[in-house]
Every structure is written in structure tokens, then in C-alpha cells.
Design an enzyme around this catalytic site. Sequence first.
Site, short mmCIF file in Angstrom:
data_model
loop_
_atom_site.label_atom_id
_atom_site.label_comp_id
_atom_site.label_asym_id
_atom_site.label_seq_id
_atom_site.Cartn_x
_atom_site.Cartn_y
_atom_site.Cartn_z
N ASP A 678 3.46 -7.81 10.80
CA ASP A 678 2.48 -6.64 10.54
C ASP A 678 3.06 -5.36 10.22
O ASP A 678 2.51 -4.48 9.48
CB ASP A 678 0.91 -6.88 11.44
CG ASP A 678 -0.01 -6.27 10.66
OD1 ASP A 678 -0.50 -6.18 9.49
OD2 ASP A 678 -1.24 -5.17 11.00
N LYS A 682 3.69 -3.02 7.29
CA LYS A 682 3.42 -1.41 6.75
C LYS A 682 4.69 -0.78 6.52
O LYS A 682 4.22 0.05 5.70
CB LYS A 682 2.68 -0.98 7.66
CG LYS A 682 1.46 -1.99 8.07
CD LYS A 682 0.75 -1.40 8.68
CE LYS A 682 -1.21 -2.83 8.94
NZ LYS A 682 -2.08 -1.91 9.92
#
Length: 823
Positions: A678, A682
Site C-alpha cells: 500500500d 502511494k
Amino acid sequence: MHIMKFGGTSLGNAARIAATCALVSERARTSRVGLVVSALSGVTNFLVECKDSALAGRDFAPLLGRFREHHLGEIDALAREFPALDAAVLRRFVLERAEQLALWLDGIAKLGVAPDSVVARILALGEQCSVRIVEQVLLAQGQSLSRIEAEDFIPTIGPLLEASPVLEELPRRFAALKADSVRIVLMPGFIGRDVGGQPSLLGRNGSDYSGALMAYGVEAELCEIWTDVDGVYTADPRRVADAKLIEEMSYEEAMELSFFGAKVLHPKTIAPIARHRIPTLIRNTFNPSAPGTRIHAGAKQTNGPVRGLSCLEGVSLIDVGGSGMKGVSGMAARLFSAVSRRAISVILITQASSEYSISFCVADGDALPALAAIREEFELEIGARLLEAPECRPGLAVLCAVGDGMRERRGVAGRLFSALASADVNVMAISQGSSERAISAVIAGADSPRALQSVHQFFFNTTQRIDLFLLGAGSVGSALLTQVAAQKAALARQKIELRVLAVANSRRMLLDEQGIGLDGWCDALAASPRNADIGVMLDFVQRVKPLNGVLVDCSSDAGIAGRYPEFFRAGLHVATPNKKANTADLGYYRELRRVANHQARRFLYETTVGAGLPVIDTLQNLLKSGDRLVGFSGILSGSLSFVFGLLEEGISFSEAVRIARERGFTEPDPRDDLSGMDVARKLLILLREAGGAQELADIEIAPLFPPGFELDGSVADFLARLSELDAWFAERVARLAAEGKVLRFAGEIREGRGRVGLIEVGQKHPLYPIKGGENALAFETLRYAPIPLVIRGYGAGAEVTAAGVFGDVLRTVSFNPAGEALA
């Protein structure tokens, strides 16, 4: 003399007739009144149906009965209201007219033809009956009045059913009325007489015209058109809910608006009153205290350049062009003479500066005769290929912006076309007169509702609408709907209306073009019989055609993210916390932006990196202003920020993960957060925003776990094994504490490369104090060095993320609060 004209809705039933007569009686106390009335509401339509039925050989008796019983019923009701009413005279007149109507209809049925002179007699019956009913009511009220026959006062020429009055004759015909002392002069509208002695009509809805002609003939002090709305609005209030009442306008503005479809005024009404500069009021029979709209020579300029908008539908655009037109004199004259000989009215004309082509608009019903006339006139030129065969595009609309102030304001045309572009409306032709009082755009008829709303919003700063289509009704989606419901009233005070038209989860879907109620949406979704289907939602979007539609993707579904171009092409903006689209392969990343730009739609993804923190917007503004990203370090996972903060407090790693999971800081399977993927997504988004061309595989992910730790198995098995790491993490945390450092899981950018993993930071590092679910992003740029620009705040949790998505949604409107602050 004051002229008062009342339309069919003002005479819809006995109560309305009584109210209308009361208004006339009140006015007659202070001035002489010229009263013009239409047929009772719906009667002319009855008569048209009767004629059509007879002509088609169908049984017209039921319609004839409706005509008779409708009038007799209202007469009976009025007789109960006014005992002095001579009901017998009225009943006899109606029955005589019904018998005459039956004879005419029978003749049409037997002969199979309906001559215009007979049709004119049939359609005039409505006004002939209504004028006698109004006469008897006024007499029963004790009024002094004289009823005149319109045929004797309004001579006409031209087609009997769309006749034109001989204006020069009117002052002479009406001269005797000016000297008469009677208080009320009553005349039926719609009716005239051809100079050859045949009965004629002024065209459907021509009673307004009759009132204006009477005003012209007697040189009235005032002409009032009484209808069922408060006046003329900035747009048709049936199509633009927040249209505003226009207090006053010039004759020229009124003429433009009525010609291009303003329903309150008959297009021909303004010309005769403008000649004598007779002030005219448009007023509401059902709200007589309302001031109405005043049409006069001294109308003040509006604050903006546009007084109002109108939209004329049912229009065809005919294109005539070819090399044989350029430099050849008389071509336009031949073209429009040919069309004129077919008695076809041209609505709008535009010509290319190259002289290669001329385009003009006619009513849809006139398109085929116009094409035939052009082919006949230019048969030789078309055969020699000097001209191309004329082309016709039917089913269009002409949207017109009107205002005297347009002559003195720059940028009006640009604003109009910007409004149309923002609504994804294509313009096929443009026309503006030399007076600069009106500018017209030819558009697809299906686009006219959306176009009218968008242009009205641009020029009159009225309520801006957002239509929201939500995919993903989990924690973030649910929180978003809760926030929307809580904020709707505050947004309404800022003239922003937010409707939710669609909600879908992975199984079920709700669709409602009027807006889904947010009180019980969750239960309604669970009970919905409609399966979740992106294709069905896209079809729904195409049917509804939202003016400002926003697709909000609160899922983490790569399949949905892969369909964003379809949503852009359907006219929707996209706002999402879903990172999958921006971290897909670089080709798709670039295609997304190309399609969004081509469709003039916004792609809003602020929450993909920092949830509610202003990360993407800040970085984009830095780069747009000429700054450049040199380096970056940041804690991009609120989940891991929470976990590592607990480690500093002496809590074991396994216990910290368990607490974070229970409080909703991690996914149900904590490996989704602990894997670092994750954070890598980003980081990739930030790299690409800064101009990088990396793929997800280019981001280095240093494992959070020591080598050899088993990650496979069920969630329960994984959580059970986590205690094996407690000692390893405790030892490392203790060692760093002794050195005045802490352990953080961060993303870093150095020399254009991205890395995700554990880092050790001292007390002077901007990430040192970040824990407890906070995010922090330290941007090192050419301008922000050696001290970086730090953005810090909570970056995890459904409420924060939903708030960020809500902010993105609101970016799709021009948000300029004036008045109450948002609460």
C-alpha cells in the site's frame, strides 16, 4: 384604456372565471378596460381532435360531447355562484354552436377534406363560447360592457390559420372605441377576418396577439397579459428549477426571448405594442398581488449582461454548400426565395466567411419541403457538382441568450460556450445579430435540458448541482454518505445541491434519477432487487445525462479502476481513494489523463496518498510554479504509524497489530498493510506526479519481517505466529531508544528512485514524532531545502478519508460562498 388579456388557464373552470371577472371589475373601477379572452382551458385541443377524427373517419361524437358538456357544466356552476346570470341564453348558444360543429365535422368526414376556412370556423368556437360566458358573468356582477366581434376589428392577410393582421387598418377600426364611454369592451382573442371576407385565425396561442392588436388599435395606456405564472423568467421554470423572475425588460429583449421559445409570450405579441411603446405587464391570475414582468422602453440594465435564456426545440439545420457559391452574387437570394415560396419561416441563418456554405434552421415539420425547394431551385448546380446536395440534421434546438447588456460587456460569447462545453454539449452552428442583443447556438435537442441548466448557472450564479454516483458502500463510502447528509443544508445555503443518484456495493445497486434518500439508503440497498452492474449504471448515466455528475469509487477494485475512461466518456468526473488506477501500468496511467482532458472531465484522487491531507494538490502546485522534487521521505500508512507508536510504549509487536486490527486501523487481513504494498503504491503516485515514468515493480520494498518468517496461511494462523517476532522487534526498539532514535516504516525517494521499508530516525528528523495513526510527508525541493516542506496529520480512518473524497467532489463546482459560512 387598459387592455387585459386572459388565457385559457385563467378560464379553466367556474371558480377561475369568477376570479378573472373579479379582477376585471376591480380594474374597471379606475379605468376603462379592453378585455380579450381565450377559449376555456383545453377547448381548442378538443376542437383540433374533433377535426382530426372527422378527417380520419373516426367517431367524433365523444369529443363533440366533451365540448358541449364541458361548457354546460361550467355554465351550471356559474349559475349557482351568480343567481343573476342568464344561464338559459348561454346554454342555448352552446347547444347551437355544438349543432353547427356537428354539421361541419360531418361534412369533413363525408368529403375527406378539411378546408382552412372550415377549420378556422371550427377552432374559433372556443373563443366564441368563452367570450359570451365571461360577458354574462360580468353583466351578473352589474358591469357596464360592450362585446365586439373580433372579425370586424382585425382584418388579416395570408394563410387563414396563421393569418397576419393588417396593422395600418387597426387604428381606424378601433377609433370608435376610444370615444365610447362604456367601462368594459370585451373581445374574443385568436379570431380575425381575411380581407377577402373569410374567417381567419392568428395562429395557436394567438390570443396574446389579439390583446396586443387591441392595445395598438386604441393606443392603450397599458397592456396586461394574464397567465398562470408570475411573469417572464430567466429560463423556463419547468426546466430550470431555480430560474428567477425578470422584473423588467425592453421590447427588443422580449421579442428575442419570445421568438426563441419563451412560452409566456406569443412570438408576434411584442411587435404591435413596441410600435406605440405601450407598457406591457405579464401577470399571474392565480397570484394577482405579484408585480409580474414589465416590458417597457425604460428597462434598466441588469447586473449581468444576459436578461434571460430561451430554447426553441423541434428545429432542423439545413446545410447548403459547394464551390459554386463562392463569389457568386445572388446565391443567397435564390436560396431563401425558394424557401419563402413554400411559405417556410427561417429561424436562424449563419454563413461561413469563406462563402462556401450557408446553414439555416427551420421547424422540423418544414425541413422536407425546404429540401425539396432547394433541390428544385439548384437542380443544375447540383447536377454539375457546383453545389453539394443539401443536408439536413433534424431534432435540434436553438438555445438563445438575450440581453441589452450584451452590447457593452466583453466575453459573453466565451462564457456561453464555456458553459456549453462544461456540460459536454456540442455546438453545431452559431448566430449573432449586429445588435449584439442575442447570441444563439444550435445544439442537439436531447442536450437542451442540460445545456439550458448549465448556461443558466453560468450567467445567473444560481444553484450548482452535483449528481453523485457511488461505487463501494463500505466504511469509506458509508462515511461519505453520512457526511453528505449532514452537510446538505449547509451546502444549500451556498447554492450547492448535492444529490446521490446511485449507490452500489459488490452485490446490489440503487438507482434513482430524482435522488436516493440518505436516511435509509443502507436498508434500501440491501433490499434492492437490482444486481450491481457497471454497464447498467453507465446506461443510467447516459439516460439521465447529469449536468455535473461525479463517479465516486470508494472500492479498492482494480476492475472498476480499469473502467474510468468509460465514466469520463459518459460525462462523469471521477473522484476516488482507490489507488489501483494511478498505479496501473504507465500506458493506462497516461491514457486516463488523455481521456479525462479530451472529455473536459476532472480526475480527482487527493485521498490516494494522504487520505484527508492536502498532498496531491500541494505537490501539483509546487511543480506548476516551477519547483522540482529533489527528495522525499514520509510515513504514508496510518496503520503502521499506529503500530510503531505502540512499540515505543513497550507494547509487543503482536499485541500492537492485534490492537490496530480491532480499532480498524488495518485491513481484516493485516498482511495487506504490513506487506508495504500500500505504501509502495502511494510512493509510486508521488513519483509519477513529479514526472517520473516508473512502474510499480520499480519500487523497492524492503520486507518488514526478518528473513525466514512464514507469511502464508490463514489470517488466524498468521496472527498466531506474530508473537515469534516480539523479541526481535523489542530488541531493535530498545537499541534505538538508547541511541535517541525510533523505528519508522516509511517511503523514500532519492535520485528518482523509490524505496519502502523500515528506517531509523533521530530526534531532528521530521518523521521522529509521527505515531498514533498520523501521517507525515516531508518534501525536499529546490525551494524547500535544507528544511523540507512537511504535511502532517491523520492519514487513516474512514471519516478522514471520506472527508477528503467529499472535498474532491466539491471541487467540481465553482465554490464561492457569499453569505452564511458552512456549518
